[in-house]
Design a protein around this motif. Structure first.
Motif, short mmCIF file in Angstrom:
data_model
loop_
_atom_site.label_atom_id
_atom_site.label_comp_id
_atom_site.label_asym_id
_atom_site.label_seq_id
_atom_site.Cartn_x
_atom_site.Cartn_y
_atom_site.Cartn_z
N VAL A 6 -20.50 4.75 57.59
CA VAL A 6 -19.71 5.63 56.75
C VAL A 6 -20.09 5.35 55.30
O VAL A 6 -20.04 4.22 54.84
CB VAL A 6 -18.20 5.38 56.95
N GLU A 7 -20.49 6.40 54.58
CA GLU A 7 -20.85 6.28 53.18
C GLU A 7 -20.02 7.24 52.36
O GLU A 7 -19.74 8.35 52.79
CB GLU A 7 -22.33 6.59 52.96
N ARG A 8 -19.64 6.80 51.19
CA ARG A 8 -18.90 7.66 50.27
C ARG A 8 -19.90 8.38 49.37
O ARG A 8 -20.69 7.75 48.67
CB ARG A 8 -17.94 6.84 49.44
N LEU A 9 -19.85 9.69 49.40
CA LEU A 9 -20.75 10.50 48.58
C LEU A 9 -19.92 11.17 47.49
O LEU A 9 -19.33 12.22 47.70
CB LEU A 9 -21.46 11.55 49.44
N ASP A 10 -19.86 10.54 46.34
CA ASP A 10 -19.09 11.06 45.23
C ASP A 10 -19.96 11.00 43.98
O ASP A 10 -20.16 9.94 43.40
CB ASP A 10 -17.80 10.24 45.04
#
Length: 64
Positions: A6-10
């Motif tokens: 799970v990666e946060r793409l912000d």
């Protein structure tokens, strides 16, 4: 066994977040939204065990 990253793409946030690795062991893999809800429930259980150990002194040996 399924390994999920799970990666946060912000793009608006300058802070870098480390990826979160989850493992699912089972015959059929549920939807990712269901796995995420189960992961979030983990925090409730962790806090309950911490309360039991600290407030109820379950870490102390029993003396007879």
């Amino acid at each position: 066994m399924h390994l999920i990253q799970v990666e946060r793409l912000d793009e608006l946030c300058e802070r870098k977040f480390k990826p979160l690795w989850l493992i699912w062991v089972g015959l059929e893999m549920p939807e990712l939204s269901q796995i995420w809800r189960q992961y979030l429930r983990r925090f409730v259980i962790d806090h309950w065990y911490r309360f039991i150990k600290q407030r109820l002194h379950w870490t102390l040996p029993e003396c007879h």
